[in-house]
Design a protein around this motif. Structure first.
Motif, PDB file in Angstrom:
ATOM      1  N   VAL A  81      -5.130  -6.644   2.171  1.00 47.40           N
ATOM      2  CA  VAL A  81      -4.363  -6.008   1.112  1.00 47.40           C
ATOM      3  C   VAL A  81      -2.996  -5.610   1.650  1.00 47.40           C
ATOM      4  N   ASN A  82      -1.968  -5.919   0.902  1.00 46.35           N
ATOM      5  CA  ASN A  82      -0.633  -5.407   1.230  1.00 46.35           C
ATOM      6  C   ASN A  82      -0.601  -3.975   0.687  1.00 46.35           C
ATOM      7  N   TYR A  83      -1.104  -3.051   1.472  1.00 43.59           N
ATOM      8  CA  TYR A  83      -1.299  -1.680   0.992  1.00 43.59           C
ATOM      9  C   TYR A  83      -0.054  -0.799   1.118  1.00 43.59           C
ATOM     10  N   LEU A  84       0.953  -1.244   1.821  1.00 42.30           N
ATOM     11  CA  LEU A  84       2.136  -0.397   2.008  1.00 42.30           C
ATOM     12  C   LEU A  84       2.767   0.041   0.681  1.00 42.30           C
ATOM     13  N   PRO A  85       2.940  -0.833  -0.316  1.00 41.00           N
ATOM     14  CA  PRO A  85       3.491  -0.358  -1.595  1.00 41.00           C
ATOM     15  C   PRO A  85       2.573   0.651  -2.307  1.00 41.00           C
ATOM     16  N   ILE A  86       1.284   0.535  -2.094  1.00 41.37           N
ATOM     17  CA  ILE A  86       0.331   1.443  -2.740  1.00 41.37           C
ATOM     18  C   ILE A  86       0.406   2.839  -2.116  1.00 41.37           C
ATOM     19  N   LEU A  87       0.730   2.905  -0.837  1.00 41.74           N
ATOM     20  CA  LEU A  87       0.829   4.199  -0.157  1.00 41.74           C
ATOM     21  C   LEU A  87       1.837   5.121  -0.832  1.00 41.74           C
ATOM     22  N   LYS A  88       2.857   4.529  -1.457  1.00 42.93           N
ATOM     23  CA  LYS A  88       3.870   5.336  -2.146  1.00 42.93           C
ATOM     24  C   LYS A  88       3.280   6.093  -3.335  1.00 42.93           C
ATOM     25  N   LYS A  89       2.135   5.628  -3.818  1.00 44.46           N
ATOM     26  CA  LYS A  89       1.492   6.264  -4.977  1.00 44.46           C
ATOM     27  C   LYS A  89       0.422   7.275  -4.576  1.00 44.46           C
ATOM     28  N   LEU A  90       0.150   7.374  -3.280  1.00 47.86           N
ATOM     29  CA  LEU A  90      -0.876   8.287  -2.777  1.00 47.86           C
ATOM     30  C   LEU A  90      -0.250   9.576  -2.260  1.00 47.86           C
ATOM     31  N   HIS A  91      -1.026  10.627  -2.291  1.00 50.78           N
ATOM     32  CA  HIS A  91      -0.613  11.896  -1.710  1.00 50.78           C
ATOM     33  C   HIS A  91      -0.434  11.696  -0.200  1.00 50.78           C
ATOM     34  N   PRO A  92       0.573  12.320   0.404  1.00 56.96           N
ATOM     35  CA  PRO A  92       0.798  12.165   1.854  1.00 56.96           C
ATOM     36  C   PRO A  92      -0.439  12.471   2.700  1.00 56.96           C
ATOM     37  N   SER A  93      -1.280  13.390   2.266  1.00 62.05           N
ATOM     38  CA  SER A  93      -2.478  13.725   3.050  1.00 62.05           C
ATOM     39  C   SER A  93      -3.456  12.553   3.125  1.00 62.05           C
ATOM     40  N   LEU A  94      -3.447  11.680   2.130  1.00 65.23           N
ATOM     41  CA  LEU A  94      -4.271  10.467   2.172  1.00 65.23           C
ATOM     42  C   LEU A  94      -3.610   9.393   3.028  1.00 65.23           C
ATOM     43  N   CYS A  95      -2.306   9.289   2.908  1.00 62.43           N
ATOM     44  CA  CYS A  95      -1.568   8.294   3.698  1.00 62.43           C
ATOM     45  C   CYS A  95      -1.756   8.515   5.192  1.00 62.43           C
ATOM     46  N   GLU A  96      -1.861   9.786   5.591  1.00 54.10           N
ATOM     47  CA  GLU A  96      -2.062  10.113   7.007  1.00 54.10           C
ATOM     48  C   GLU A  96      -3.354   9.529   7.560  1.00 54.10           C
ATOM     49  N   LYS A  97      -4.327   9.244   6.689  1.00 52.87           N
ATOM     50  CA  LYS A  97      -5.630   8.709   7.105  1.00 52.87           C
ATOM     51  C   LYS A  97      -5.629   7.185   7.207  1.00 52.87           C
ATOM     52  N   ILE A  98      -4.572   6.539   6.734  1.00 48.20           N
ATOM     53  CA  ILE A  98      -4.541   5.080   6.644  1.00 48.20           C
ATOM     54  C   ILE A  98      -3.627   4.508   7.716  1.00 48.20           C
ATOM     55  N   HIS A  99      -4.244   3.811   8.691  1.00 47.63           N
ATOM     56  CA  HIS A  99      -3.508   3.198   9.789  1.00 47.63           C
ATOM     57  C   HIS A  99      -3.754   1.696   9.879  1.00 47.63           C
ATOM     58  N   SER A 100      -4.645   1.188   9.022  1.00 46.12           N
ATOM     59  CA  SER A 100      -4.984  -0.234   9.070  1.00 46.12           C
ATOM     60  C   SER A 100      -5.529  -0.667   7.711  1.00 46.12           C
ATOM     61  N   ASN A 101      -5.708  -1.945   7.557  1.00 46.35           N
ATOM     62  CA  ASN A 101      -6.293  -2.491   6.332  1.00 46.35           C
ATOM     63  C   ASN A 101      -7.699  -1.918   6.115  1.00 46.35           C
ATOM     64  N   LYS A 102      -8.455  -1.812   7.192  1.00 42.43           N
ATOM     65  CA  LYS A 102      -9.814  -1.263   7.111  1.00 42.43           C
ATOM     66  C   LYS A 102      -9.790   0.186   6.629  1.00 42.43           C
ATOM     67  N   ASP A 103      -8.887   0.989   7.149  1.00 47.76           N
ATOM     68  CA  ASP A 103      -8.743   2.379   6.688  1.00 47.76           C
ATOM     69  C   ASP A 103      -8.412   2.426   5.205  1.00 47.76           C
ATOM     70  N   PHE A 104      -7.471   1.550   4.792  1.00 48.32           N
ATOM     71  CA  PHE A 104      -7.085   1.531   3.385  1.00 48.32           C
ATOM     72  C   PHE A 104      -8.282   1.203   2.497  1.00 48.32           C
ATOM     73  N   LEU A 105      -9.049   0.165   2.840  1.00 53.30           N
ATOM     74  CA  LEU A 105     -10.197  -0.225   2.014  1.00 53.30           C
ATOM     75  C   LEU A 105     -11.229   0.897   1.925  1.00 53.30           C
ATOM     76  N   ARG A 106     -11.458   1.588   3.023  1.00 55.43           N
ATOM     77  CA  ARG A 106     -12.413   2.690   3.032  1.00 55.43           C
ATOM     78  C   ARG A 106     -11.949   3.815   2.103  1.00 55.43           C
TER      79      ARG A 106
END
Length: 188
Positions: A81-106
């Motif tokens: 997933v190209n998750y970088l554009p989606i991160l802009k729609k998430l609260h920063p506290s969630l973005c802090e948990k996402i460091h990889s595609n696997k993190d994003f999917l979880r």
């Protein structure tokens, strides 16, 4: 309480509605179940006390049934997933948990199952979620349901609901190639 979780190969049913109807008839004894849809498009059992949620990937169909609200989501572990554009729609506290595609999917399966539990729309409700000390918040309040997350058959699977004690996870498999009279077997 969450009653049953089912999974099947995606092609085992003509569509999601037929899978729901088959389970309601064969496992819950509801003859000719009538489904309707909320204003957000969530399927519900008309005049029934059984709640359900459904999700699918390219390979599998997953269904969860409960006597209270429930949500389920799954993503294939191999999905890129190209998750970088989606991160802009998430609260920063969630973005802090996402460091990889696997993190994003979880994280995504948790959020999507929560939105389904609430009966909302992911596009509208996504910005309402945040995280503090590994606790999910919705509209600045601790989220009221719990999550069951596991890796299953090359998928991240998350169920959002209440009371997960001894929930059977059942595989639906048909053994008759005639689609009109398919009989389903359950494998645990």
């Amino acid at each position: 309480m969450i009653d049953k979780l089912f999974y099947a190969e995606k092609h085992a049913f003509a569509n999601s509605k037929s899978a729901i109807e088959k389970i309601l008839t064969e496992f819950y004894g509801i003859e000719s179940p009538v489904l309707s849809y909320t204003e957000n498009g969530k399927p519900i059992l008309k005049n029934g006390k059984i709640h359900f949620s459904i999700t699918h990937t390219d390979k599998l169909l997953f269904l969860a049934f409960s006597d209270t609200e429930i949500g389920i989501d799954a993503e294939m572990l191999t999905r890129e997933v190209n998750y970088l554009p989606i991160l802009k729609k998430l609260h920063p506290s969630l973005c802090e948990k996402i460091h990889s595609n696997k993190d994003f999917l979880r994280i995504w399966t948790v959020l999507e199952s929560a939105v389904k539990y609430l009966g909302g729309k992911i596009a509208c409700d996504l910005k309402e979620f945040s995280m503090q000390n590994d606790t999910l918040y919705y509209q600045n309040q601790p989220f009221r349901a719990t999550f069951f997350t596991q890796t299953f058959e090359n998928h991240f699977l998350t169920v959002c609901g209440e009371n997960f004690d001894n929930v059977p996870f059942l595989k639906l498999s048909y053994h008759n190639q005639d689609k009109k009279s398919r009989k389903y077997r359950v494998f645990t």
